[in-house]
Design a protein around this motif. Structure first.
Motif, mmCIF file in Angstrom:
data_model
loop_
_atom_site.group_PDB
_atom_site.id
_atom_site.type_symbol
_atom_site.label_atom_id
_atom_site.label_comp_id
_atom_site.label_asym_id
_atom_site.label_seq_id
_atom_site.Cartn_x
_atom_site.Cartn_y
_atom_site.Cartn_z
ATOM 1 N N LEU A 1 0.865 -1.174 0.000
ATOM 2 C CA LEU A 1 0.000 0.000 0.000
ATOM 3 C C LEU A 1 0.904 1.228 0.000
ATOM 4 N N ASP A 2 1.191 1.767 -1.184
ATOM 5 C CA ASP A 2 2.145 2.866 -1.325
ATOM 6 C C ASP A 2 1.427 4.201 -1.180
ATOM 7 N N GLY A 3 1.907 5.035 -0.251
ATOM 8 C CA GLY A 3 1.262 6.321 -0.025
ATOM 9 C C GLY A 3 -0.160 6.147 0.484
ATOM 10 N N ILE A 4 -0.284 5.473 1.598
ATOM 11 C CA ILE A 4 -1.603 5.050 2.073
ATOM 12 C C ILE A 4 -2.533 6.238 2.344
ATOM 13 N N GLU A 5 -1.959 7.382 2.708
ATOM 14 C CA GLU A 5 -2.811 8.544 2.955
ATOM 15 C C GLU A 5 -3.501 9.018 1.675
ATOM 16 N N ARG A 6 -2.868 8.740 0.527
ATOM 17 C CA ARG A 6 -3.507 9.098 -0.742
ATOM 18 C C ARG A 6 -4.666 8.156 -1.061
ATOM 19 N N LEU A 7 -4.504 6.885 -0.694
ATOM 20 C CA LEU A 7 -5.617 5.949 -0.883
ATOM 21 C C LEU A 7 -6.832 6.380 -0.070
ATOM 22 N N LEU A 8 -6.557 7.004 1.055
ATOM 23 C CA LEU A 8 -7.644 7.483 1.916
ATOM 24 C C LEU A 8 -8.196 8.838 1.471
ATOM 25 N N GLU A 9 -7.604 9.393 0.383
ATOM 26 C CA GLU A 9 -8.019 10.700 -0.135
ATOM 27 C C GLU A 9 -7.896 11.773 0.948
ATOM 28 N N TYR A 10 -6.834 11.645 1.738
ATOM 29 C CA TYR A 10 -6.639 12.570 2.847
ATOM 30 C C TYR A 10 -6.162 13.921 2.339
ATOM 31 N N VAL A 11 -6.761 15.000 2.879
ATOM 32 C CA VAL A 11 -6.285 16.363 2.664
ATOM 33 C C VAL A 11 -6.227 17.041 4.022
ATOM 34 N N PRO A 12 -5.170 17.821 4.287
ATOM 35 C CA PRO A 12 -4.996 18.406 5.616
ATOM 36 C C PRO A 12 -5.998 19.522 5.934
ATOM 37 N N ILE A 13 -6.622 20.073 4.907
ATOM 38 C CA ILE A 13 -7.596 21.139 5.160
ATOM 39 C C ILE A 13 -8.884 20.501 5.642
ATOM 40 N N GLY A 14 -9.224 20.752 6.838
ATOM 41 C CA GLY A 14 -10.465 20.172 7.369
ATOM 42 C C GLY A 14 -10.283 19.451 8.684
ATOM 43 N N PRO A 15 -9.505 18.365 8.792
ATOM 44 C CA PRO A 15 -9.011 17.525 7.694
ATOM 45 C C PRO A 15 -10.122 16.673 7.087
ATOM 46 N N GLN A 36 -2.910 -22.228 7.114
ATOM 47 C CA GLN A 36 -1.711 -22.603 6.359
ATOM 48 C C GLN A 36 -1.362 -21.571 5.280
ATOM 49 N N ARG A 37 -1.854 -20.379 5.427
ATOM 50 C CA ARG A 37 -1.497 -19.283 4.513
ATOM 51 C C ARG A 37 -0.942 -18.131 5.341
ATOM 52 N N LYS A 38 -0.034 -17.402 4.743
ATOM 53 C CA LYS A 38 0.551 -16.248 5.416
ATOM 54 C C LYS A 38 0.317 -14.987 4.577
ATOM 55 N N LEU A 39 0.244 -13.869 5.264
ATOM 56 C CA LEU A 39 -0.009 -12.608 4.575
ATOM 57 C C LEU A 39 0.925 -11.540 5.131
ATOM 58 N N LEU A 40 1.624 -10.860 4.225
ATOM 59 C CA LEU A 40 2.524 -9.776 4.618
ATOM 60 C C LEU A 40 2.090 -8.505 3.881
ATOM 61 N N VAL A 41 1.832 -7.457 4.608
ATOM 62 C CA VAL A 41 1.380 -6.202 4.011
ATOM 63 C C VAL A 41 2.379 -5.104 4.356
ATOM 64 N N PHE A 42 2.892 -4.448 3.322
ATOM 65 C CA PHE A 42 3.747 -3.279 3.492
ATOM 66 C C PHE A 42 2.933 -2.038 3.166
ATOM 67 N N PHE A 60 -0.839 -2.314 12.052
ATOM 68 C CA PHE A 60 0.426 -2.877 11.572
ATOM 69 C C PHE A 60 1.277 -3.315 12.761
ATOM 70 N N SER A 61 2.028 -4.371 12.568
ATOM 71 C CA SER A 61 2.823 -4.937 13.656
ATOM 72 C C SER A 61 4.093 -4.150 13.925
ATOM 73 N N VAL A 62 4.701 -3.602 12.875
ATOM 74 C CA VAL A 62 5.994 -2.924 13.006
ATOM 75 C C VAL A 62 5.934 -1.602 12.255
ATOM 76 N N THR A 63 6.509 -0.585 12.863
ATOM 77 C CA THR A 63 6.662 0.718 12.207
ATOM 78 C C THR A 63 8.147 1.029 12.069
ATOM 79 N N VAL A 64 8.583 1.294 10.865
ATOM 80 C CA VAL A 64 9.998 1.606 10.601
ATOM 81 C C VAL A 64 10.075 3.015 10.014
ATOM 82 N N ARG A 65 10.809 3.864 10.683
ATOM 83 C CA ARG A 65 10.994 5.224 10.171
ATOM 84 C C ARG A 65 12.170 5.226 9.186
#
Length: 325
Positions: A1-15, A36-42, A60-65
């Motif tokens: 999920l690249d640029g997840i805030e864009r998927l959410l149509e987020y705009v700071p005005i309002g917000p 027996q299935r695994k799922l990894l989401v970035f 999310f399980s881990v946050t990496v800056r």
């Protein structure tokens, strides 16, 4: 999920954001995969605080800056992607092995100053000499390009040659050429056909012949040849095309025969062509319908009854994303 805030149509005005997309993502991220299935989401974001306020970061399980890329890291990314490819400087400090990748023709030769600093000279200080050197392995890509190099000329003359104001009897000059041909055999046909003297060993059309080529040239001319339509009796730099030294599309008078090394920067951006000498812009103009086609890059030079040294060194080619997918 690249640029997840864009998927959410987020705009700071309002917000403001799309709550339906947010709830869908929360449900899917918390859903347990089948047995027996695994799922990894970035996911990536440049607004972590926004995701935290929406309780989405907690899914999310881990946050990496990730720190901002530095200068060297940005350069590495561009190099690996084929964008803004700043080529290595060809110093010519080592003897040239023919065809690996440079190949010398005619009078052209490699030499050095005894302190490990090498260069290539097209003609030496010989009369009626014609020489060239081309990279026969690597080609310059079409599109915008910046070409950097050093040039050195002068030291010649001609017995009994007349003197004119602003005119040194040294001759004749040399040129950078980028020629768009299919094969090295085609390139060598061009080199062999080009005339010496005022044709500067690249002239094959116009007043120098009738061979059709697609090429870009920057000439450093040190001798006035009226028969080749030289625009001035003074030393000059000119932009010419397609093997025709008699058609000076852009030009300017520049002192060249001082037996000193000078830094040259040639740049094409669309239809615009510019040239700098020692950091001073001497040419900057548009050539209507011009396209830089790329091709084999090299240099040629020639003398007549009068002579000069015609040396080049420290060549570097810088290009942007012309071939990036």
């Amino acid at each position: 999920l690249d640029g997840i805030e864009r998927l959410l149509e987020y705009v700071p005005i309002g917000p403001r954001f799309n709550n339906e997309v947010l709830q869908t993502l929360l449900v899917l991220l918390k859903k347990v995969p089948p047995k027996q299935r695994k799922l990894l989401v970035f996911a990536s974001t440049s607004a972590l605080h926004v995701l935290e306020s929406m309780d989405l970061a907690a899914a999310f399980s881990v946050t990496v800056r990730v720190p901002t890329l530095g200068q060297e890291e940005i350069s590495a990314v561009f190099r690996d992607s084929g964008c803004f490819n700043e080529g290595d400087i060809e110093t010519f400090d080592q003897p040239v092995v023919q065809g690996q990748p440079w190949k010398m023709y005619g009078y052209a030769f490699w030499t050095e100053d005894g302190a490990g600093n090498g260069w290539i000279d097209m003609t030496d200080n010989q009369t009626w000499a014609k020489g060239a050197v081309f990279n026969v392995v690597d080609q310059v890509a079409p599109g915008n390009v910046e070409i950097r190099l050093k040039i050195y000329t002068g030291g010649g003359g001609g017995a009994g040659m007349p003197q004119m104001p602003g005119w040194d009897p040294g001759a004749d000059g040399y040129a950078l050429t980028v020629i768009d041909v299919e094969t090295v055999a085609d390139l060598e046909a061009f080199i062999n056909t080009a005339y010496d003297g005022g044709c500067l060993a690249y002239g094959v059309s116009g007043a120098c012949g009738n061979m059709g080529v697609t090429a870009f040239h920057v000439e450093f001319d040190t001798y006035y040849n009226q028969e080749y339509n030289d625009p001035t009796t003074e030393n000059h730099i000119a932009i010419t095309l397609d093997g025709d030294p008699s058609n000076h599309i852009l030009w300017t008078a520049v002192p060249l025969e001082d037996q000193q090394w000078h830094d040259i920067v040639i740049k094409t951006v669309g239809t615009n062509v510019s040239v700098k000498v020692d950091g001073v812009e001497v040419i900057n103009d548009v050539i209507p319908l011009f396209q830089f086609h790329g091709g084999y890059i090299g240099f040629s030079g020639s003398t007549g009854a009068s002579t000069n040294y015609h040396r080049i060194d420290d060549l570097q080619i810088v290009q942007d994303c012309v071939n990036a997918p």
